[in-house]
Write a protein that holds these residues in place. Structure first.
Motif, PDB file in Angstrom:
ATOM      1  N   ARG A 107       0.810  -1.223   0.000  1.00  0.00           N
ATOM      2  CA  ARG A 107       0.000   0.000   0.000  1.00  0.00           C
ATOM      3  C   ARG A 107       0.846   1.277   0.000  1.00  0.00           C
ATOM      4  O   ARG A 107       0.300   2.384  -0.046  1.00  0.00           O
ATOM      5  N   VAL A 108       2.161   1.139   0.054  1.00  0.00           N
ATOM      6  CA  VAL A 108       3.033   2.319  -0.016  1.00  0.00           C
ATOM      7  C   VAL A 108       3.002   2.848  -1.444  1.00  0.00           C
ATOM      8  O   VAL A 108       3.204   2.102  -2.412  1.00  0.00           O
ATOM      9  N   ARG A 109       2.743   4.132  -1.583  1.00  0.00           N
ATOM     10  CA  ARG A 109       2.575   4.775  -2.881  1.00  0.00           C
ATOM     11  C   ARG A 109       3.743   5.715  -3.195  1.00  0.00           C
ATOM     12  O   ARG A 109       4.506   6.089  -2.301  1.00  0.00           O
ATOM     13  N   PRO A 110       3.862   6.122  -4.454  1.00  0.00           N
ATOM     14  CA  PRO A 110       4.900   7.094  -4.807  1.00  0.00           C
ATOM     15  C   PRO A 110       4.828   8.360  -3.955  1.00  0.00           C
ATOM     16  O   PRO A 110       5.859   8.954  -3.629  1.00  0.00           O
ATOM     17  N   SER A 111       3.628   8.764  -3.579  1.00  0.00           N
ATOM     18  CA  SER A 111       3.479   9.983  -2.772  1.00  0.00           C
ATOM     19  C   SER A 111       4.115   9.846  -1.394  1.00  0.00           C
ATOM     20  O   SER A 111       4.670  10.824  -0.857  1.00  0.00           O
ATOM     21  N   HIS A 112       4.064   8.656  -0.813  1.00  0.00           N
ATOM     22  CA  HIS A 112       4.745   8.439   0.470  1.00  0.00           C
ATOM     23  C   HIS A 112       6.249   8.661   0.310  1.00  0.00           C
ATOM     24  O   HIS A 112       6.901   9.304   1.142  1.00  0.00           O
ATOM     25  N   LEU A 113       6.801   8.099  -0.756  1.00  0.00           N
ATOM     26  CA  LEU A 113       8.242   8.192  -1.009  1.00  0.00           C
ATOM     27  C   LEU A 113       8.653   9.635  -1.298  1.00  0.00           C
ATOM     28  O   LEU A 113       9.670  10.122  -0.799  1.00  0.00           O
ATOM     29  N   ALA A 114       7.846  10.319  -2.096  1.00  0.00           N
ATOM     30  CA  ALA A 114       8.149  11.712  -2.427  1.00  0.00           C
ATOM     31  C   ALA A 114       8.115  12.596  -1.189  1.00  0.00           C
ATOM     32  O   ALA A 114       8.943  13.511  -1.037  1.00  0.00           O
ATOM     33  N   THR A 115       7.182  12.305  -0.278  1.00  0.00           N
ATOM     34  CA  THR A 115       7.080  13.081   0.962  1.00  0.00           C
ATOM     35  C   THR A 115       8.316  12.889   1.833  1.00  0.00           C
ATOM     36  O   THR A 115       8.861  13.863   2.385  1.00  0.00           O
ATOM     37  N   LEU A 116       8.781  11.650   1.957  1.00  0.00           N
ATOM     38  CA  LEU A 116       9.996  11.388   2.729  1.00  0.00           C
ATOM     39  C   LEU A 116      11.193  12.134   2.124  1.00  0.00           C
ATOM     40  O   LEU A 116      11.989  12.749   2.839  1.00  0.00           O
TER      41      LEU A 116
END
Length: 197
Positions: A107-116
């Motif tokens: 359920r981890v999305r590109p948006s999670h990664l971009a936020t980090l």
């Protein structure tokens, strides 16, 4: 794309709680668990994405065919998570920050990664890590500062990631996120439940 941030996807483990079959290849929403994670990593358009493989390595390579990834074989995968983390970091020498993803978190999305990545690049002073948190619980993926953590990461052993190292530090930034950062799949029952959620 920021070459300052790389992504390391850990997919080498045996996943013994899942049974004989590879957990990473369990199907959710029509594709293998590990492909969900890998597609998010590539779609985030950060820096290079490397996948550490070990158990079921050939099948995982096949499941990830067509994606822009570096594959890293970990011959010592049976010795635990720390070996995958160490060999993956060695294979990504360029980035300042490394986002460590787990292949069983679909359920981890590109948006999670971009936020980090954005939180890390904007921080002053630069922290040892950016850790996602959901309702007070630390989750994954975690962004690690290579320069600050390199000596400690090199000394990791056994089936441990960076969590223990980070727990002892005061220069870790916690970042509130949704439930995806604490949702992983360890058993066939969990996979079935996720398919019906």
């Amino acid at each position: 794309m920021s070459d300052r941030i790389g992504i390391l996807l850990l997919a080498a483990g045996r996943g013994t709680r899942f049974g004989q079959a590879s957990k990473m290849l369990g199907t959710l929403d029509g594709k293998p668990l590990v492909r969900h994670a890998a597609e998010s990593a590539v779609a985030a358009k950060l820096g290079p994405v490397a996948v550490v493989i070990g158990a079921h390595g050939a099948a995982i390579r096949q499941a990830l065919a067509g994606l822009d990834l570096r594959f890293i074989d970990n011959p010592a995968y049976a010795d635990g998570l720390s070996t995958s983390l160490r060999c993956g970091l060695d294979a990504l020498p360029e980035p300042d920050g490394i986002i460590v993803m787990l292949g069983d978190m679909p359920r981890v999305r590109p948006s999670h990664l971009a936020t980090l990545a954005a939180a890390f690049l904007a921080a002053d002073p630069v922290p040892a890590a950016i850790v996602p948190v959901h309702r007070g619980v630390r989750g994954n993926p975690v962004l690690l500062n290579r320069a600050l953590l390199a000596p400690d990461l090199a000394s990791l052993t056994g089936d441990h990631g960076a969590g223990r190292l980070l727990a002892a530090r005061t220069d870790v930034v916690e970042w509130e996120m949704d439930a995806a950062v604490t949702f992983d799949i360890d058993t066939k029952a969990a996979l079935i439940a996720a398919a019906h959620a």
